[in-house]
Structure formats: structure tokens, C-alpha cells
Design a protein around this motif. Sequence first.
Motif, PDB file in Angstrom:
ATOM      1  N   HIS A  38       3.974  16.089 -69.077  1.00  0.00           N
ATOM      2  CA  HIS A  38       3.357  15.451 -68.501  1.00  0.00           C
ATOM      3  C   HIS A  38       2.160  14.475 -69.797  1.00  0.00           C
ATOM      4  CE1 HIS A  38       2.481  17.502 -64.733  1.00  0.00           C
ATOM      5  NE2 HIS A  38       2.956  18.884 -65.543  1.00  0.00           N
ATOM      6  N   CYS A  44      -1.612  14.799 -64.754  1.00  0.00           N
ATOM      7  CA  CYS A  44      -2.821  15.477 -64.960  1.00  0.00           C
ATOM      8  C   CYS A  44      -1.714  16.795 -64.841  1.00  0.00           C
ATOM      9  CB  CYS A  44      -3.819  15.391 -64.514  1.00  0.00           C
ATOM     10  SG  CYS A  44      -3.882  15.531 -62.792  1.00  0.00           S
ATOM     11  N   GLU A  46      -3.364  20.106 -63.292  1.00  0.00           N
ATOM     12  CA  GLU A  46      -4.567  21.197 -61.999  1.00  0.00           C
ATOM     13  C   GLU A  46      -4.964  22.508 -62.622  1.00  0.00           C
ATOM     14  OE1 GLU A  46      -5.770  19.664 -57.895  1.00  0.00           O
ATOM     15  OE2 GLU A  46      -4.503  18.173 -58.460  1.00  0.00           O
ATOM     16  N   LEU A  60      -9.190  19.624 -63.800  1.00  0.00           N
ATOM     17  CA  LEU A  60      -8.521  18.133 -64.900  1.00  0.00           C
ATOM     18  C   LEU A  60      -8.322  18.212 -65.443  1.00  0.00           C
ATOM     19  CD1 LEU A  60      -8.752  15.609 -61.061  1.00  0.00           C
ATOM     20  CD2 LEU A  60      -7.462  17.565 -61.009  1.00  0.00           C
ATOM     21  N   CYS A  61      -6.760  18.206 -66.321  1.00  0.00           N
ATOM     22  CA  CYS A  61      -6.583  18.139 -67.649  1.00  0.00           C
ATOM     23  C   CYS A  61      -5.121  17.443 -68.061  1.00  0.00           C
ATOM     24  CB  CYS A  61      -6.028  19.744 -68.199  1.00  0.00           C
ATOM     25  SG  CYS A  61      -5.571  19.385 -70.346  1.00  0.00           S
ATOM     26  N   TYR A  62      -6.024  16.361 -68.230  1.00  0.00           N
ATOM     27  CA  TYR A  62      -4.680  15.412 -68.820  1.00  0.00           C
ATOM     28  C   TYR A  62      -4.194  15.319 -70.273  1.00  0.00           C
ATOM     29  CZ  TYR A  62      -6.707  12.670 -64.440  1.00  0.00           C
ATOM     30  OH  TYR A  62      -6.791  12.506 -63.129  1.00  0.00           O
ATOM     31  N   ASN A  66      -6.340  10.220 -69.745  1.00  0.00           N
ATOM     32  CA  ASN A  66      -6.622   9.797 -67.965  1.00  0.00           C
ATOM     33  C   ASN A  66      -6.248   8.326 -67.917  1.00  0.00           C
ATOM     34  OD1 ASN A  66      -8.920   9.247 -69.237  1.00  0.00           O
ATOM     35  ND2 ASN A  66      -9.745   9.055 -67.353  1.00  0.00           N
ATOM     36  N   SER A  75      -7.799  14.053 -72.152  1.00  0.00           N
ATOM     37  CA  SER A  75      -9.248  14.459 -70.740  1.00  0.00           C
ATOM     38  C   SER A  75      -9.212  15.139 -70.507  1.00  0.00           C
ATOM     39  CB  SER A  75      -9.156  12.647 -69.923  1.00  0.00           C
ATOM     40  OG  SER A  75      -8.378  11.833 -71.118  1.00  0.00           O
TER      41      SER A  75
END
Length: 211
Positions: A38, A44, A46, A60-62, A66, A75
Motif C-alpha cells: 500500500h 489506503c 480501512e 482510513l489510513c494512507y 492520500n 494520512s
Amino acid sequence: MSPSPPATLTVSTVAAAVGGVGHHLLKVEGYSRLKRTHGVTGSCLESGEFTAGGHAWRLLCYLNGNREESAGFVSLYLKRAGGAAGVVHAEIEFELVRHHGAAAATHGKYARAVPFDADGKEWGYPKFIAAKKLERSRFLRDDCFAVRCKVTVVEERAAVEEDVTAEDMERVGLVCQCKDESCRFKHESPAQTLREKIALICRFICGDAST
């Protein structure tokens, strides 16, 4: 000449009330592997769906931002889930969780009264923490880090109050502060609920509560 109609005062209150509070912990295990799968900007991780204040949410974690402007940062975003209608206002708090036994450290972000529409738009921080800073920090241990999210749903409630307090009358200038006999003459009038209250308060302020 006809007497002036009696003064009246009514009070309404619009209050912000807490509709509910929820906490959710998102754990990211195998950070280095997940960063390979990722690591593309816009990809992201989730969270599962959780409930706070009677509404469904997702985190949500980027890991690499993002969007292009936030590449190189982690993010963090929150969005509504479940497709419910209407707008929900919520206070949001994101915080990295330190591992058990690690030295005290904090890294978090907080926002007040964010509006969340029903269309699932995300809200959060594109540059929550630099990826290199996270990797050097004590928040990442054994290739794992965790983020705590606190969601406080805020509701607006309106109510009509029947009882008028002395503080309400003072705020609108209906309580006189004079210290002489003209106060009693000015405020003694035919029986009206509000006027009686004003007269009693004025007599008390003037130091004569016996009449």
C-alpha cells in the motif's frame, strides 16, 4: 393617556449537547510489508465499521499520503459509513498510541464540530505524521503501530424555557441598579408576573425587602 403595555420577557435556549462518544483503535501490524503493498500514494488501509454517537464510521489510513501533495506522510481520515442520510457534526481526535512500557510521548490532532455529509466524504489530516518520523519514533515497535480515534457527536437542541431567571432579566437590562426611592416608584405597577419579579429583585437590590 392610556398606560403603556407591560413589558414581557421570554427565553429560548439553543444548546450544543454531546450526542455520544466513541473510541476506535486501528492497529497496523506488519508495517514494512503493508508499505510495499500500500505504498502507492492514494492507497489506503480501512478499518472495520464502528459506532459512535449512534452513527457508523470507518477510519482510513494512507501510508504514503492520500494525494501527491502529501506523499511521504501518513494520512489519517474519518468517514461516515452505512449510507445514513443527513449531516452529522462531530469533534475528532486522532492520536498515535505508545507501546506498553515505552517512554511517555504524544502525537495527535484535534478538530471541533466537523460536518460529515451522507455521501461518505472523508475528513482528516493529509500530513498527520511524516513516514520517516514515524519509523524513527517509539510509536513503531515490532513493525507495528496503532492509532486511536475519538469521535464526539455534537447535537443542537432547542427548548423554550418557561421560567425567567434574575440573570436573564439583568442581561436584557430589566433589572435596575439604582439605590434610591425612585426605584420603588418606577417599578411598582399593577400585578404582572414579570413586573412583580422585577420589583422584588429591585427592592432586594435597594436594601428594602420588607415592602
